[in-house]
Scaffold this motif. Structure first.
Motif, mmCIF file in Angstrom:
data_model
loop_
_atom_site.group_PDB
_atom_site.id
_atom_site.type_symbol
_atom_site.label_atom_id
_atom_site.label_comp_id
_atom_site.label_asym_id
_atom_site.label_seq_id
_atom_site.Cartn_x
_atom_site.Cartn_y
_atom_site.Cartn_z
ATOM 1 N N GLN A 97 31.318 10.155 0.673
ATOM 2 C CA GLN A 97 30.179 10.124 -0.223
ATOM 3 C C GLN A 97 30.083 8.784 -0.942
ATOM 4 O O GLN A 97 28.985 8.245 -1.146
ATOM 5 C CB GLN A 97 30.276 11.262 -1.251
ATOM 6 N N LEU A 98 31.229 8.242 -1.330
ATOM 7 C CA LEU A 98 31.240 6.914 -1.948
ATOM 8 C C LEU A 98 30.668 5.872 -0.989
ATOM 9 O O LEU A 98 29.889 4.996 -1.373
ATOM 10 C CB LEU A 98 32.664 6.534 -2.361
ATOM 11 N N ASN A 99 31.073 5.978 0.264
ATOM 12 C CA ASN A 99 30.579 5.042 1.274
ATOM 13 C C ASN A 99 29.075 5.229 1.506
ATOM 14 O O ASN A 99 28.320 4.256 1.633
ATOM 15 C CB ASN A 99 31.346 5.260 2.581
ATOM 16 N N ASP B 296 26.884 6.439 -0.678
ATOM 17 C CA ASP B 296 26.156 5.962 -1.854
ATOM 18 C C ASP B 296 26.014 4.441 -1.840
ATOM 19 O O ASP B 296 25.015 3.890 -2.316
ATOM 20 C CB ASP B 296 26.869 6.406 -3.133
ATOM 21 N N ALA B 297 27.026 3.759 -1.294
ATOM 22 C CA ALA B 297 27.010 2.292 -1.289
ATOM 23 C C ALA B 297 26.170 1.721 -0.154
ATOM 24 O O ALA B 297 25.430 0.748 -0.333
ATOM 25 C CB ALA B 297 28.440 1.762 -1.193
ATOM 26 N N THR C 164 34.791 13.094 -0.443
ATOM 27 C CA THR C 164 34.621 12.209 -1.602
ATOM 28 C C THR C 164 34.561 10.753 -1.164
ATOM 29 O O THR C 164 33.698 9.979 -1.609
ATOM 30 C CB THR C 164 35.765 12.410 -2.600
ATOM 31 N N LEU C 165 35.469 10.364 -0.271
ATOM 32 C CA LEU C 165 35.478 8.991 0.234
ATOM 33 C C LEU C 165 34.199 8.690 1.022
ATOM 34 O O LEU C 165 33.592 7.618 0.867
ATOM 35 C CB LEU C 165 36.704 8.762 1.118
#
Length: 486
Positions: free
Chosen positions: A262-264, A266-267, A259-260
Protein backbone atom coordinates in the motif's frame (compact mmCIF):
# COMPACT_ATOMS: atom_id res chain seq x y z
CA UNK A 1 10.33 13.09 -4.44
CA UNK A 2 8.90 10.15 -6.38
CA UNK A 3 8.47 10.08 -10.18
CA UNK A 4 4.70 10.09 -9.67
CA UNK A 5 4.88 13.21 -7.48
CA UNK A 6 7.11 14.99 -10.02
CA UNK A 7 4.58 14.18 -12.76
CA UNK A 8 1.81 15.69 -10.67
CA UNK A 9 3.79 18.92 -10.10
CA UNK A 10 4.49 19.26 -13.82
CA UNK A 11 0.81 19.32 -14.71
CA UNK A 12 -0.42 22.62 -16.14
CA UNK A 13 -3.53 24.45 -15.00
CA UNK A 14 -5.18 23.34 -18.25
CA UNK A 15 -4.52 19.68 -17.42
CA UNK A 16 -6.00 20.13 -13.96
CA UNK A 17 -9.12 21.89 -15.21
CA UNK A 18 -9.60 19.37 -18.01
CA UNK A 19 -9.69 16.55 -15.48
CA UNK A 20 -12.48 18.22 -13.54
CA UNK A 21 -14.24 20.03 -16.37
CA UNK A 22 -17.54 18.27 -15.77
CA UNK A 23 -17.30 17.58 -12.05
CA UNK A 24 -19.79 20.20 -10.78
CA UNK A 25 -22.28 19.56 -13.56
CA UNK A 26 -22.08 15.82 -13.07
CA UNK A 27 -22.53 16.15 -9.31
CA UNK A 28 -25.56 18.38 -9.77
CA UNK A 29 -27.10 16.07 -12.36
CA UNK A 30 -26.49 13.04 -10.15
CA UNK A 31 -28.25 14.66 -7.21
CA UNK A 32 -31.28 15.48 -9.36
CA UNK A 33 -31.42 12.16 -11.17
CA UNK A 34 -30.57 9.76 -8.34
CA UNK A 35 -34.19 8.90 -7.41
CA UNK A 36 -34.95 8.10 -11.06
CA UNK A 37 -31.77 6.06 -11.44
CA UNK A 38 -32.50 4.15 -8.25
CA UNK A 39 -36.04 3.29 -9.28
CA UNK A 40 -35.54 2.51 -12.97
CA UNK A 41 -32.00 1.16 -13.12
CA UNK A 42 -31.57 -0.90 -10.00
CA UNK A 43 -29.99 -3.57 -12.22
CA UNK A 44 -27.01 -1.24 -12.76
CA UNK A 45 -25.66 -1.94 -9.29
CA UNK A 46 -23.08 -4.71 -9.35
CA UNK A 47 -19.73 -5.44 -7.79
CA UNK A 48 -17.76 -4.91 -11.00
CA UNK A 49 -16.10 -1.83 -12.41
CA UNK A 50 -18.68 -0.99 -15.11
CA UNK A 51 -22.39 -0.36 -14.43
CA UNK A 52 -24.69 -2.51 -16.53
CA UNK A 53 -26.01 -0.81 -19.65
CA UNK A 54 -29.36 -2.60 -19.52
CA UNK A 55 -31.08 -5.42 -17.65
CA UNK A 56 -29.06 -8.64 -18.12
CA UNK A 57 -30.57 -11.96 -19.12
CA UNK A 58 -27.58 -13.93 -17.82
CA UNK A 59 -25.75 -13.49 -14.53
CA UNK A 60 -23.00 -16.00 -15.23
CA UNK A 61 -21.40 -18.05 -18.03
CA UNK A 62 -20.10 -21.61 -18.32
CA UNK A 63 -18.04 -21.82 -21.52
CA UNK A 64 -17.08 -25.30 -22.78
CA UNK A 65 -14.29 -24.91 -25.35
CA UNK A 66 -13.48 -27.96 -27.50
CA UNK A 67 -9.81 -27.38 -28.31
CA UNK A 68 -8.83 -28.32 -31.86
CA UNK A 69 -12.01 -27.59 -33.82
CA UNK A 70 -14.83 -30.19 -33.80
CA UNK A 71 -15.94 -31.51 -37.17
CA UNK A 72 -19.29 -29.82 -37.80
CA UNK A 73 -20.35 -32.16 -40.61
CA UNK A 74 -19.76 -35.21 -38.39
CA UNK A 75 -21.82 -33.81 -35.51
CA UNK A 76 -24.37 -31.10 -36.38
CA UNK A 77 -24.22 -30.04 -40.05
CA UNK A 78 -25.92 -32.86 -41.97
CA UNK A 79 -24.89 -33.08 -45.64
CA UNK A 80 -26.57 -36.12 -47.27
CA UNK A 81 -25.64 -35.01 -50.81
CA UNK A 82 -22.02 -35.78 -50.01
CA UNK A 83 -22.66 -39.53 -49.91
CA UNK A 84 -22.88 -39.57 -53.72
CA UNK A 85 -19.62 -37.60 -53.99
CA UNK A 86 -17.33 -39.95 -52.08
CA UNK A 87 -13.72 -39.54 -53.27
CA UNK A 88 -14.61 -36.92 -55.87
CA UNK A 89 -12.54 -33.75 -55.81
CA UNK A 90 -13.95 -30.70 -54.09
CA UNK A 91 -14.96 -28.36 -56.95
CA UNK A 92 -12.80 -25.29 -57.34
CA UNK A 93 -16.01 -23.26 -57.51
CA UNK A 94 -16.62 -24.24 -53.89
CA UNK A 95 -13.07 -23.81 -52.60
CA UNK A 96 -12.71 -20.49 -54.44
CA UNK A 97 -8.96 -20.35 -53.97
CA UNK A 98 -9.24 -20.43 -50.17
CA UNK A 99 -6.02 -20.27 -48.21
CA UNK A 100 -5.09 -23.76 -46.95
CA UNK A 101 -2.90 -24.92 -44.09
CA UNK A 102 0.50 -26.39 -44.88
CA UNK A 103 -0.92 -29.80 -43.94
CA UNK A 104 -3.07 -30.04 -47.09
CA UNK A 105 -1.82 -27.27 -49.37
CA UNK A 106 0.59 -29.75 -50.99
CA UNK A 107 -2.06 -32.36 -51.77
CA UNK A 108 -2.63 -33.01 -55.48
CA UNK A 109 -6.29 -33.83 -54.80
CA UNK A 110 -8.98 -32.78 -52.34
CA UNK A 111 -11.20 -35.89 -52.19
CA UNK A 112 -14.57 -35.47 -50.49
CA UNK A 113 -15.07 -37.52 -47.32
CA UNK A 114 -18.77 -37.81 -46.41
CA UNK A 115 -19.53 -38.38 -42.75
CA UNK A 116 -19.64 -42.07 -41.88
CA UNK A 117 -22.20 -41.45 -39.14
CA UNK A 118 -25.98 -41.71 -39.27
CA UNK A 119 -27.99 -38.55 -38.62
CA UNK A 120 -31.55 -38.02 -37.40
CA UNK A 121 -33.78 -35.03 -36.80
CA UNK A 122 -34.56 -34.24 -33.18
CA UNK A 123 -37.08 -32.09 -31.37
CA UNK A 124 -39.77 -29.82 -32.71
CA UNK A 125 -37.02 -27.60 -34.13
CA UNK A 126 -35.95 -30.46 -36.41
CA UNK A 127 -32.22 -30.20 -35.67
CA UNK A 128 -30.17 -32.82 -37.54
CA UNK A 129 -27.62 -34.43 -35.24
CA UNK A 130 -25.24 -37.39 -35.10
CA UNK A 131 -27.60 -40.17 -34.00
CA UNK A 132 -24.84 -42.58 -33.05
CA UNK A 133 -22.55 -40.48 -30.85
CA UNK A 134 -24.84 -37.90 -29.20
CA UNK A 135 -27.67 -39.87 -27.56
CA UNK A 136 -27.95 -37.52 -24.56
CA UNK A 137 -27.46 -34.14 -26.20
CA UNK A 138 -29.86 -34.98 -29.03
CA UNK A 139 -32.70 -35.09 -26.47
CA UNK A 140 -31.98 -31.42 -25.69
CA UNK A 141 -32.42 -30.17 -29.27
CA UNK A 142 -35.34 -27.90 -28.37
CA UNK A 143 -33.51 -26.46 -25.34
CA UNK A 144 -30.46 -25.34 -27.31
CA UNK A 145 -29.74 -22.37 -29.58
CA UNK A 146 -27.85 -23.81 -32.56
CA UNK A 147 -25.43 -21.61 -34.51
CA UNK A 148 -24.26 -23.26 -37.76
CA UNK A 149 -22.72 -20.25 -39.49
CA UNK A 150 -19.83 -19.16 -37.26
CA UNK A 151 -16.78 -18.03 -39.20
CA UNK A 152 -13.35 -16.55 -38.53
CA UNK A 153 -10.27 -15.43 -40.46
CA UNK A 154 -7.82 -17.55 -38.43
CA UNK A 155 -6.80 -20.86 -39.97
CA UNK A 156 -4.31 -22.19 -37.40
CA UNK A 157 -4.94 -23.12 -33.77
CA UNK A 158 -2.99 -20.52 -31.82
CA UNK A 159 -4.43 -17.44 -33.57
CA UNK A 160 -7.87 -19.07 -33.89
CA UNK A 161 -8.19 -19.89 -30.18
CA UNK A 162 -6.89 -16.42 -29.32
CA UNK A 163 -9.48 -14.86 -31.63
CA UNK A 164 -12.31 -16.95 -30.22
CA UNK A 165 -11.35 -16.21 -26.62
CA UNK A 166 -10.09 -12.60 -26.87
CA UNK A 167 -11.50 -11.21 -30.12
CA UNK A 168 -8.03 -10.85 -31.64
CA UNK A 169 -5.62 -13.31 -33.26
CA UNK A 170 -2.70 -11.71 -31.44
CA UNK A 171 -2.29 -13.00 -27.89
CA UNK A 172 -2.11 -10.66 -24.93
CA UNK A 173 -5.62 -9.24 -25.07
CA UNK A 174 -8.21 -9.79 -22.32
CA UNK A 175 -10.37 -12.85 -22.87
CA UNK A 176 -14.16 -12.97 -22.68
CA UNK A 177 -14.03 -14.22 -19.09
CA UNK A 178 -11.85 -11.28 -18.06
CA UNK A 179 -14.25 -8.81 -19.69
CA UNK A 180 -17.15 -10.41 -17.80
CA UNK A 181 -15.18 -10.19 -14.54
CA UNK A 182 -14.20 -6.57 -15.24
CA UNK A 183 -17.76 -5.56 -15.90
CA UNK A 184 -19.74 -7.68 -13.47
CA UNK A 185 -17.34 -8.44 -10.63
CA UNK A 186 -17.90 -11.41 -8.34
CA UNK A 187 -20.97 -12.53 -6.43
CA UNK A 188 -18.78 -14.22 -3.80
CA UNK A 189 -15.90 -12.34 -2.17
CA UNK A 190 -14.32 -15.66 -1.16
CA UNK A 191 -13.94 -16.95 -4.72
CA UNK A 192 -12.53 -15.50 -7.95
CA UNK A 193 -14.96 -14.07 -10.46
CA UNK A 194 -13.31 -16.08 -13.28
CA UNK A 195 -12.16 -19.71 -12.95
CA UNK A 196 -10.53 -22.01 -15.53
CA UNK A 197 -10.60 -25.82 -15.58
CA UNK A 198 -8.58 -27.91 -18.06
CA UNK A 199 -10.22 -31.31 -18.54
CA UNK A 200 -8.19 -34.36 -19.54
CA UNK A 201 -9.72 -36.31 -22.45
CA UNK A 202 -9.72 -40.11 -22.47
CA UNK A 203 -8.15 -40.14 -25.92
CA UNK A 204 -4.96 -38.08 -25.98
CA UNK A 205 -3.87 -38.83 -29.53
CA UNK A 206 -3.27 -35.27 -30.76
CA UNK A 207 -3.66 -32.56 -28.16
CA UNK A 208 -3.07 -28.87 -28.76
CA UNK A 209 -0.93 -26.75 -26.46
CA UNK A 210 -2.97 -24.41 -24.29
CA UNK A 211 -1.64 -22.05 -21.64
CA UNK A 212 -2.58 -19.27 -19.24
CA UNK A 213 -2.27 -16.64 -21.98
CA UNK A 214 -5.72 -17.78 -23.10
CA UNK A 215 -7.24 -16.68 -19.79
CA UNK A 216 -5.04 -13.64 -19.32
CA UNK A 217 -6.56 -10.30 -18.32
CA UNK A 218 -4.33 -8.59 -20.90
CA UNK A 219 -4.41 -4.84 -20.37
CA UNK A 220 -7.28 -5.10 -17.85
CA UNK A 221 -6.33 -5.06 -14.15
CA UNK A 222 -4.70 -8.32 -13.13
CA UNK A 223 -7.43 -9.38 -10.72
CA UNK A 224 -9.63 -10.14 -13.74
CA UNK A 225 -7.37 -12.92 -15.05
CA UNK A 226 -8.72 -16.45 -14.85
CA UNK A 227 -7.68 -18.52 -11.84
CA UNK A 228 -6.77 -22.05 -12.92
CA UNK A 229 -7.95 -24.89 -10.67
CA UNK A 230 -5.87 -28.07 -10.77
CA UNK A 231 -7.35 -31.57 -10.86
CA UNK A 232 -4.81 -33.16 -8.50
CA UNK A 233 -3.06 -32.03 -5.34
CA UNK A 234 -4.00 -28.61 -4.04
CA UNK A 235 -6.70 -27.14 -6.33
CA UNK A 236 -4.60 -23.96 -6.43
CA UNK A 237 -0.85 -23.91 -5.85
CA UNK A 238 0.13 -22.79 -2.35
CA UNK A 239 -3.50 -22.42 -1.26
CA UNK A 240 -2.70 -24.22 1.99
CA UNK A 241 -0.36 -23.06 4.71
CA UNK A 242 3.15 -24.54 4.78
CA UNK A 243 3.76 -27.12 7.52
CA UNK A 244 4.04 -25.45 10.93
CA UNK A 245 2.47 -22.16 9.80
CA UNK A 246 -0.93 -21.54 11.46
CA UNK A 247 -3.60 -19.21 10.02
CA UNK A 248 -2.71 -16.47 12.50
CA UNK A 249 0.89 -16.29 11.32
CA UNK A 250 -0.16 -16.24 7.68
CA UNK A 251 -2.69 -13.50 8.41
CA UNK A 252 -0.02 -11.32 10.05
CA UNK A 253 2.37 -12.01 7.16
CA UNK A 254 -0.22 -10.91 4.59
CA UNK A 255 -1.06 -7.81 6.63
CA UNK A 256 2.62 -6.85 6.66
CA UNK A 257 2.97 -7.40 2.91
CA UNK A 258 -0.20 -5.44 2.24
CA UNK A 259 1.08 -2.51 4.30
CA UNK A 260 4.30 -2.41 2.29
CA UNK A 261 2.41 -2.76 -1.00
CA UNK A 262 0.00 0.00 0.00
CA UNK A 263 2.89 2.35 0.74
CA UNK A 264 4.30 1.58 -2.69
CA UNK A 265 0.91 2.07 -4.34
CA UNK A 266 0.38 5.42 -2.58
CA UNK A 267 3.78 6.61 -3.81
CA UNK A 268 3.75 5.29 -7.38
CA UNK A 269 0.13 4.51 -8.19
CA UNK A 270 0.98 1.34 -10.12
CA UNK A 271 -2.29 -0.62 -10.63
CA UNK A 272 -0.36 -3.90 -10.56
CA UNK A 273 0.57 -3.19 -6.94
CA UNK A 274 -3.13 -2.76 -6.15
CA UNK A 275 -3.81 -6.07 -7.92
CA UNK A 276 -1.17 -7.78 -5.76
CA UNK A 277 -2.87 -6.58 -2.58
CA UNK A 278 -6.21 -7.95 -3.77
CA UNK A 279 -4.67 -11.26 -4.80
CA UNK A 280 -3.09 -11.80 -1.38
CA UNK A 281 -6.44 -11.13 0.28
CA UNK A 282 -8.33 -13.38 -2.14
CA UNK A 283 -5.83 -16.21 -1.60
CA UNK A 284 -6.32 -16.00 2.17
CA UNK A 285 -10.12 -16.07 1.89
CA UNK A 286 -9.97 -18.96 -0.57
CA UNK A 287 -8.23 -21.11 2.06
CA UNK A 288 -11.62 -21.52 3.71
CA UNK A 289 -13.88 -21.57 0.62
CA UNK A 290 -11.97 -23.79 -1.83
CA UNK A 291 -11.79 -27.01 0.24
CA UNK A 292 -15.59 -26.99 0.65
CA UNK A 293 -16.06 -26.17 -3.03
CA UNK A 294 -13.89 -29.02 -4.30
CA UNK A 295 -15.24 -31.67 -1.93
CA UNK A 296 -17.74 -33.33 -4.25
CA UNK A 297 -18.49 -36.06 -1.70
CA UNK A 298 -21.40 -33.88 -0.64
CA UNK A 299 -23.10 -34.49 -4.00
CA UNK A 300 -25.87 -37.08 -4.13
CA UNK A 301 -25.59 -40.35 -5.99
CA UNK A 302 -28.41 -39.11 -8.22
CA UNK A 303 -26.18 -36.23 -9.33
CA UNK A 304 -23.30 -38.59 -10.13
CA UNK A 305 -25.70 -40.80 -12.08
CA UNK A 306 -26.85 -37.73 -14.01
CA UNK A 307 -23.33 -36.70 -15.07
CA UNK A 308 -22.03 -40.22 -15.61
CA UNK A 309 -19.48 -42.52 -14.07
CA UNK A 310 -16.55 -40.21 -14.83
CA UNK A 311 -17.93 -37.44 -12.61
CA UNK A 312 -16.05 -38.86 -9.64
CA UNK A 313 -12.73 -38.88 -11.52
CA UNK A 314 -10.74 -35.67 -10.92
CA UNK A 315 -9.74 -33.96 -14.16
CA UNK A 316 -12.29 -35.71 -16.36
CA UNK A 317 -14.67 -33.60 -18.43
CA UNK A 318 -17.66 -34.85 -16.43
CA UNK A 319 -15.95 -33.94 -13.16
CA UNK A 320 -14.99 -30.51 -14.55
CA UNK A 321 -18.55 -29.77 -15.65
CA UNK A 322 -19.89 -30.80 -12.25
CA UNK A 323 -17.29 -28.51 -10.67
CA UNK A 324 -18.39 -25.71 -13.01
CA UNK A 325 -21.94 -26.04 -11.70
CA UNK A 326 -20.65 -25.89 -8.12
CA UNK A 327 -18.61 -22.78 -8.94
CA UNK A 328 -21.55 -21.08 -10.64
CA UNK A 329 -23.79 -22.03 -7.73
CA UNK A 330 -21.39 -20.27 -5.35
CA UNK A 331 -21.30 -17.03 -7.29
CA UNK A 332 -18.43 -17.37 -9.77
CA UNK A 333 -19.31 -15.26 -12.80
CA UNK A 334 -17.42 -17.06 -15.54
CA UNK A 335 -16.20 -20.67 -15.68
CA UNK A 336 -14.11 -21.73 -18.68
CA UNK A 337 -13.50 -25.42 -19.38
CA UNK A 338 -11.03 -26.57 -22.03
CA UNK A 339 -11.41 -30.10 -23.46
CA UNK A 340 -8.59 -31.10 -25.80
CA UNK A 341 -7.99 -33.47 -28.75
CA UNK A 342 -10.61 -32.27 -31.26
CA UNK A 343 -7.92 -31.69 -33.93
CA UNK A 344 -9.01 -34.50 -36.24
CA UNK A 345 -6.40 -34.51 -39.00
CA UNK A 346 -6.69 -38.30 -39.06
CA UNK A 347 -8.57 -41.19 -37.50
CA UNK A 348 -11.94 -39.46 -37.12
CA UNK A 349 -13.57 -42.87 -36.72
CA UNK A 350 -11.22 -43.80 -33.90
CA UNK A 351 -11.26 -40.53 -32.00
CA UNK A 352 -14.70 -38.98 -32.48
CA UNK A 353 -16.50 -41.69 -30.43
CA UNK A 354 -14.12 -41.13 -27.51
CA UNK A 355 -14.53 -37.36 -27.66
CA UNK A 356 -18.31 -37.53 -27.83
CA UNK A 357 -18.48 -40.05 -25.00
CA UNK A 358 -16.45 -37.62 -22.91
CA UNK A 359 -18.80 -34.67 -23.44
CA UNK A 360 -22.25 -35.91 -24.50
CA UNK A 361 -23.77 -37.01 -21.18
CA UNK A 362 -22.10 -34.32 -19.01
CA UNK A 363 -23.28 -31.49 -21.31
CA UNK A 364 -26.87 -32.72 -21.24
CA UNK A 365 -26.60 -33.29 -17.49
CA UNK A 366 -25.38 -29.74 -16.93
CA UNK A 367 -28.52 -28.34 -18.55
CA UNK A 368 -30.74 -30.61 -16.44
CA UNK A 369 -28.82 -29.87 -13.26
CA UNK A 370 -28.97 -26.10 -13.73
CA UNK A 371 -32.68 -26.25 -14.50
CA UNK A 372 -33.43 -28.37 -11.42
CA UNK A 373 -31.65 -25.78 -9.28
CA UNK A 374 -33.44 -22.84 -10.88
CA UNK A 375 -30.19 -21.57 -12.45
CA UNK A 376 -30.55 -22.25 -16.18
CA UNK A 377 -32.57 -19.12 -16.94
CA UNK A 378 -29.71 -16.87 -15.80
CA UNK A 379 -26.72 -19.10 -16.63
CA UNK A 380 -25.46 -19.00 -20.22
CA UNK A 381 -23.85 -22.28 -21.34
CA UNK A 382 -21.65 -22.07 -24.46
CA UNK A 383 -20.18 -25.02 -26.42
CA UNK A 384 -17.80 -24.85 -29.39
CA UNK A 385 -14.29 -24.81 -30.78
CA UNK A 386 -12.08 -22.30 -32.57
CA UNK A 387 -13.00 -23.30 -36.16
CA UNK A 388 -14.48 -26.21 -38.14
CA UNK A 389 -13.15 -28.98 -40.38
CA UNK A 390 -12.97 -29.55 -44.15
CA UNK A 391 -15.30 -31.82 -46.13
CA UNK A 392 -12.28 -33.07 -48.02
CA UNK A 393 -9.93 -35.52 -46.41
CA UNK A 394 -6.40 -34.99 -45.25
CA UNK A 395 -4.27 -37.97 -46.17
CA UNK A 396 -5.64 -41.44 -46.92
CA UNK A 397 -9.39 -41.82 -47.53
CA UNK A 398 -11.59 -44.83 -46.97
CA UNK A 399 -15.31 -45.22 -46.31
CA UNK A 400 -14.52 -46.31 -42.78
CA UNK A 401 -12.01 -43.63 -41.78
CA UNK A 402 -10.61 -40.27 -42.82
CA UNK A 403 -9.07 -37.07 -41.50
CA UNK A 404 -10.10 -33.43 -41.86
CA UNK A 405 -8.08 -30.22 -42.00
CA UNK A 406 -8.87 -26.86 -40.36
CA UNK A 407 -11.76 -24.88 -41.82
CA UNK A 408 -12.51 -21.31 -40.67
CA UNK A 409 -15.24 -20.49 -43.21
CA UNK A 410 -18.05 -22.21 -41.32
CA UNK A 411 -18.48 -24.14 -38.09
CA UNK A 412 -21.14 -24.93 -35.51
CA UNK A 413 -21.47 -23.83 -31.89
CA UNK A 414 -24.40 -23.86 -29.46
CA UNK A 415 -25.70 -21.96 -26.46
CA UNK A 416 -28.34 -22.78 -23.85
CA UNK A 417 -30.00 -20.90 -21.01
CA UNK A 418 -29.05 -17.37 -20.02
CA UNK A 419 -31.50 -15.65 -22.34
CA UNK A 420 -30.50 -17.54 -25.50
CA UNK A 421 -33.34 -18.68 -27.77
CA UNK A 422 -34.09 -22.40 -27.30
CA UNK A 423 -34.86 -24.42 -30.42
CA UNK A 424 -33.36 -21.81 -32.75
CA UNK A 425 -31.32 -23.07 -35.71
CA UNK A 426 -29.37 -20.08 -36.99
CA UNK A 427 -27.43 -20.05 -40.23
CA UNK A 428 -27.04 -22.45 -43.11
CA UNK A 429 -24.09 -23.76 -45.12
CA UNK A 430 -23.86 -25.13 -48.67
CA UNK A 431 -24.09 -28.84 -49.54
CA UNK A 432 -20.38 -29.20 -48.81
CA UNK A 433 -20.45 -27.54 -45.35
CA UNK A 434 -17.81 -25.27 -46.85
CA UNK A 435 -19.41 -21.86 -47.39
CA UNK A 436 -22.20 -20.03 -45.58
CA UNK A 437 -25.32 -19.43 -47.66
CA UNK A 438 -27.56 -17.84 -45.01
CA UNK A 439 -27.08 -15.69 -41.89
CA UNK A 440 -23.28 -15.54 -41.49
CA UNK A 441 -22.20 -15.14 -37.87
CA UNK A 442 -18.72 -13.73 -37.33
CA UNK A 443 -17.12 -14.39 -33.96
CA UNK A 444 -17.30 -10.61 -33.30
CA UNK A 445 -21.09 -10.83 -33.65
CA UNK A 446 -21.09 -13.81 -31.30
CA UNK A 447 -19.07 -11.85 -28.71
CA UNK A 448 -21.34 -8.81 -29.04
CA UNK A 449 -24.38 -11.03 -28.47
CA UNK A 450 -22.88 -12.71 -25.40
CA UNK A 451 -22.05 -9.32 -23.87
CA UNK A 452 -25.60 -8.19 -24.62
CA UNK A 453 -26.98 -11.18 -22.73
CA UNK A 454 -24.78 -10.15 -19.78
CA UNK A 455 -26.23 -6.62 -19.86
CA UNK A 456 -23.51 -4.78 -21.80
CA UNK A 457 -23.34 -2.83 -25.03
CA UNK A 458 -20.18 -4.12 -26.71
CA UNK A 459 -19.46 -0.64 -28.05
CA UNK A 460 -19.51 0.88 -24.56
CA UNK A 461 -17.78 -1.83 -22.52
CA UNK A 462 -14.23 -0.56 -23.00
CA UNK A 463 -10.96 0.08 -21.23
CA UNK A 464 -8.51 2.89 -21.93
CA UNK A 465 -5.17 1.42 -23.05
CA UNK A 466 -2.41 3.00 -25.15
CA UNK A 467 -4.64 5.99 -25.77
CA UNK A 468 -7.52 3.95 -27.18
CA UNK A 469 -10.85 2.76 -25.84
CA UNK A 470 -10.15 -0.95 -26.23
CA UNK A 471 -13.07 -3.39 -26.68
CA UNK A 472 -13.57 -7.13 -26.91
CA UNK A 473 -15.07 -6.71 -30.37
CA UNK A 474 -12.27 -4.44 -31.60
CA UNK A 475 -12.69 -1.77 -34.26
CA UNK A 476 -14.30 -3.88 -37.02
CA UNK A 477 -18.12 -3.83 -37.29
CA UNK A 478 -19.87 -6.17 -34.86
CA UNK A 479 -23.59 -6.70 -34.43
CA UNK A 480 -25.83 -8.13 -31.75
CA UNK A 481 -27.88 -10.95 -33.29
CA UNK A 482 -31.37 -10.65 -31.85
CA UNK A 483 -32.46 -13.96 -33.41
CA UNK A 484 -30.14 -15.76 -30.96
CA UNK A 485 -31.87 -14.27 -27.93
CA UNK A 486 -35.19 -15.30 -26.38
Amino acid sequence: MTPYQRTQLLQTRRHFLAKGSHLLGTAALASLASPLITSQNAFAANSGEVPLHFAPRAKRVIYLHMVGGPSQMDLFDYKPAMQAMFDKDLPESIRQGQRLTTMTSGQSRFPIAPSKYAFKQYGECGMWMNAELLPYLSKKADEICWMRSLHTEAINHEPAIAAMQTGNQITGRPCLGSWASYGLGSMNENLPSFVVLVATPKNREQEQAISSRLWSSGYLPGEHAGVSFRSSGDPILYINNPPGVPDGVRRRTIDGLNTLNQLNYDAIGDPETHTRIQQYEMAFRMQASVPELTDIRTETQATFDLYGEDAKKPGSFANSVLMARRLAERGVRFVQIYHNNWDHHSNVAGRMPDQCKDVDQPCAALLDDLRQRGMLDDTLVIWGGEFGRTIYTQGKLSKENYGRDHHPRCFTMWMAGGGSRPGQIYGETDDFSYNIVRDPLHIRDFHATVLNLLGYDHERLSYKHQGLDQKLTGVEPAHVVNDLMA
